[in-house]
Design a protein around this motif. Structure first.
Motif, short mmCIF file in Angstrom:
data_model
loop_
_atom_site.label_atom_id
_atom_site.label_comp_id
_atom_site.label_asym_id
_atom_site.label_seq_id
_atom_site.Cartn_x
_atom_site.Cartn_y
_atom_site.Cartn_z
N PRO A 60 1.39 -7.51 -35.51
CA PRO A 60 -0.05 -7.42 -35.29
C PRO A 60 -0.41 -8.12 -33.97
O PRO A 60 0.39 -8.92 -33.47
CB PRO A 60 -0.65 -8.19 -36.47
N CYS A 61 -1.57 -7.81 -33.43
CA CYS A 61 -1.98 -8.42 -32.16
C CYS A 61 -3.07 -9.47 -32.39
O CYS A 61 -3.50 -9.70 -33.52
CB CYS A 61 -2.42 -7.35 -31.17
N ILE A 62 -3.50 -10.08 -31.31
CA ILE A 62 -4.54 -11.13 -31.40
C ILE A 62 -5.84 -10.56 -31.99
O ILE A 62 -6.52 -11.22 -32.76
CB ILE A 62 -4.83 -11.72 -29.99
N LYS A 63 -6.13 -9.31 -31.63
CA LYS A 63 -7.38 -8.69 -32.11
C LYS A 63 -7.30 -8.38 -33.61
O LYS A 63 -8.33 -8.36 -34.29
CB LYS A 63 -7.65 -7.43 -31.28
N CYS A 64 -6.09 -8.13 -34.12
CA CYS A 64 -5.92 -7.94 -35.58
C CYS A 64 -6.25 -9.26 -36.29
O CYS A 64 -6.84 -9.27 -37.37
CB CYS A 64 -4.48 -7.58 -35.92
N LEU A 65 -5.83 -10.34 -35.65
CA LEU A 65 -6.01 -11.67 -36.24
C LEU A 65 -7.45 -12.16 -36.10
O LEU A 65 -8.00 -12.75 -37.03
CB LEU A 65 -5.03 -12.63 -35.56
N ASP A 105 -6.93 -0.06 -38.23
CA ASP A 105 -7.91 0.48 -37.28
C ASP A 105 -8.20 -0.48 -36.12
O ASP A 105 -9.27 -0.44 -35.52
CB ASP A 105 -9.21 0.82 -38.02
N CYS A 106 -7.23 -1.34 -35.81
CA CYS A 106 -7.43 -2.32 -34.73
C CYS A 106 -7.80 -1.57 -33.44
O CYS A 106 -7.12 -0.62 -33.04
CB CYS A 106 -6.17 -3.15 -34.51
N SER A 107 -8.87 -2.03 -32.79
CA SER A 107 -9.35 -1.34 -31.59
C SER A 107 -8.40 -1.49 -30.41
O SER A 107 -8.50 -0.77 -29.43
CB SER A 107 -10.74 -1.87 -31.22
N VAL A 108 -7.47 -2.42 -30.49
CA VAL A 108 -6.56 -2.65 -29.37
C VAL A 108 -5.16 -2.09 -29.64
O VAL A 108 -4.64 -1.28 -28.88
CB VAL A 108 -6.46 -4.15 -29.02
N CYS A 109 -4.53 -2.50 -30.73
CA CYS A 109 -3.10 -2.16 -30.89
C CYS A 109 -2.84 -0.86 -31.64
O CYS A 109 -1.72 -0.35 -31.61
CB CYS A 109 -2.32 -3.32 -31.49
N SER A 110 -3.85 -0.30 -32.35
CA SER A 110 -3.55 0.88 -33.18
C SER A 110 -3.06 2.06 -32.33
O SER A 110 -2.28 2.88 -32.82
CB SER A 110 -4.76 1.28 -34.02
ZN LIG Z 1 -4.27 -5.30 -33.23
#
Ligand SMILES: [Zn+2]
Length: 172
Positions: free
Chosen positions: A95-100, A164-169
């Protein structure tokens, strides 16, 4: 790493470079005094690992997107007062920072920093960087280490990728 005589005189990057060179004259250090933006972040394209020691989420999100785009691992750490957190992002794997942190936390004008918290969290972060670079040992990828030095507790929690992460999906 910064002494009283440096305060208000030297950029942190210059002061840090000087101290590190006094510790080990055989290392090559390139220091940059700049505010990271979308325009200049490509300077760091050749990096083997990105190390987040930032004090704000705006730049942290930029670094996260850059890490995914360039497929460069990112070690994240943050501190405030007695508390700290560390995780490692491996692009297209974790997962990325934006998921967290899907929502930008409110920007604080000032927050307390205690030297020993930076020492503990910074050392754990440095260990993560060594593991990412050498491939030896288990990193905190997909895990967030939460450090509470007020109660002297260390807790690791697993976190998952937001579908649905706006960055990593778009990278999976
Ligand atoms: Zn993410």
């Amino acid at each position: 790493m910064h002494f009283e005589k440096d305060l208000g005189i030297k950029d942190k990057s210059v002061s840090l470079k000087e101290k590190l060179q006094q510790l080990n004259s055989s290392i090559e250090i390139n220091s940059f005094s700049l505010e990271i933006s979308e325009k200049n972040i490509s300077k760091f394209k050749e990096s083997d690992v990105l190390v987040d020691c930032l004090d704000n989420f705006h730049t942290r999100y930029l670094l996260n997107e850059f890490s995914l785009r360039e497929k460069i691992p990112l070690v994240h750490a943050a501190v405030e007062a007695y508390y700290g957190q560390i995780t490692t992002i491996i692009p297209e794997k974790t997962p990325c920072i934006k998921c967290l942190f899907p929502n930008m936390p409110d920007k604080k004008e000032a927050f307390p920093i205690i030297g020993p918290t930076c020492g503990v969290v910074g050392s754990v972060e440095a260990m993560e960087v060594i593991k990412v670079l050498t491939g030896v040992g288990e990193t905190l990828s997909g895990k967030l280490l939460i450090v509470d030095l007020k109660c002297m507790e260390f807790e690791t929690i697993n976190f998952k990728r937001k579908e649905d992460c706006s960055v990593c999906s778009s990278y999976f």
